[in-house]
Design an enzyme around this catalytic site. Structure first.
Site, PDB file in Angstrom:
ATOM      1  N   LEU A  65       0.833  -1.194   0.000  1.00  0.00           N
ATOM      2  CA  LEU A  65       0.000   0.000   0.000  1.00  0.00           C
ATOM      3  C   LEU A  65       0.875   1.254   0.000  1.00  0.00           C
ATOM      4  O   LEU A  65       1.882   1.300   0.687  1.00  0.00           O
ATOM      5  CB  LEU A  65      -0.912  -0.001   1.233  1.00  0.00           C
TER       6      LEU A  65
ATOM      7  N   LEU B  35      -7.788   5.042   6.876  1.00  0.00           N
ATOM      8  CA  LEU B  35      -7.515   3.643   6.550  1.00  0.00           C
ATOM      9  C   LEU B  35      -6.020   3.376   6.361  1.00  0.00           C
ATOM     10  O   LEU B  35      -5.355   4.029   5.562  1.00  0.00           O
ATOM     11  CB  LEU B  35      -8.284   3.247   5.288  1.00  0.00           C
ATOM     12  N   ASP B  36      -5.509   2.386   7.129  1.00  0.00           N
ATOM     13  CA  ASP B  36      -4.127   1.903   7.008  1.00  0.00           C
ATOM     14  C   ASP B  36      -3.088   3.013   7.178  1.00  0.00           C
ATOM     15  O   ASP B  36      -2.007   2.960   6.577  1.00  0.00           O
ATOM     16  CB  ASP B  36      -3.913   1.198   5.661  1.00  0.00           C
ATOM     17  N   ALA B  37      -3.419   4.024   7.988  1.00  0.00           N
ATOM     18  CA  ALA B  37      -2.501   5.152   8.143  1.00  0.00           C
ATOM     19  C   ALA B  37      -2.164   5.434   9.601  1.00  0.00           C
ATOM     20  O   ALA B  37      -1.599   6.483   9.915  1.00  0.00           O
ATOM     21  CB  ALA B  37      -3.098   6.402   7.496  1.00  0.00           C
TER      22      ALA B  37
END
Length: 284
Positions: free
Chosen positions: A196, A227-229
């Site tokens: 990602l 998200l995903d951070a």
């Protein structure tokens, strides 16, 4: 293992913090079994983790917190003290992929994770038999794609009912709503591949194979509304070559995912992670 109290703290850096903490412990006869510290010169903050042999102090944990509180206040500390005799309660969440969940269950079964896995929550019923073999409650909560809120309401109810300390997303393929992320800030751990944002969406390993990548990896992080951070806990990579097929990359990727996730969870359980903003200090 011998019972220990774990003191973790963060505060603006200044002279005398280590001396004050050490003198406080020694003045009450406390024996320090492990200590780590870090000064962040870019932010001016100081971080510290101390393990104290509980048997050497004349306090219960509540009395210890009360005694330490004036020092913490004088240094403007963000701090906590935990007791190794009270393992954290963990809820695992998964969907259909089993590798991360199976690995955590195995490590728990073997005594590698100092916690109590109170239940597993899933939006599919595929992994029930594996979980129940470990004598752990399994909750299947289906998801209506048109209205996911009832699913998340039940997830939130179970997390609260089990008095959960930490939630682990072991390849749970749903995006948690903002309310749950906020309520359990820095207490939800996730794992994802490290492609990602380059290879987002379906079949990232096949996309990576088509691009001829030479490294694949995984990232363990705390969940936030973005998200995903969230703050990164741990990462690792493994080298691959042109000889590796997409299925090889999937297999190798799963290996690194489960290793990174279990390592990140272990550090959280042992109070080795301190969060500052969107970064972490990890005393591993």
């Amino acid at each position: 293992m011998e019972r220990r109290f774990r003191l973790v703290l963060a505060c603006p850096d200044r002279v005398g913090i280590v001396a004050m903490v050490s003198n406080f412990i020694s003045s009450h006869g406390g024996s320090i079994s492990d200590a780590n510290q870090h000064s962040d010169t870019t932010t001016g903050w100081f971080f510290m983790r101390v393990e104290i042999r509980a048997s050497t102090l004349p306090f219960s944990i509540d009395e210890l917190k009360e005694a330490f509180s004036p020092i913490a206040k004088s240094f403007n500390m963000e701090w906590d003290i935990s007791d190794s005799a009270s393992p954290k309660k963990v809820v695992l969440m998964a969907s259909k992929e089993s590798h991360c969940l199976a690995d955590l269950l195995y490590r728990y079964h073997e005594g590698e994770l100092d916690c109590e896995i109170v239940c597993v929550i899933s939006n599919h019923d595929d992994l029930r038999s594996m979980v129940e073999w470990h004598k752990i409650p399994y909750h299947h909560i289906s998801v209506d794609k048109e209205n996911k809120q009832p699913h998340f309401d039940e997830v939130n109810r179970l997390i609260r009912e089990y008095e959960t300390d930490v939630v682990v997303l072991a390849r749970y393929m749903q995006i948690l709503p903002e309310a749950i992320c906020c309520d359990y800030s820095h207490r939800i751990i996730n794992i994802h591949h490290s492609f990602l944002p380059s290879f987002a969406g379906a079949k990232p390993y096949h996309q990576a194979h088509d691009r001829g990548v030479k490294l694949i990896g995984a990232t363990c992080h705390y969940v936030t509304q973005e998200l995903d951070a969230g703050p990164i806990i741990d990462q690792d990579v493994i080298r691959i070559s042109h000889r590796d097929l997409p299925e090889d990359m999937v297999r190798l990727g799963r290996d690194v995912e489960k290793t990174v996730l279990s390592r990140g969870l272990r550090w959280h359980l042992e109070d080795k992670i301190l969060v500052q903003g969107n970064k972490t200090v990890v005393f591993n």
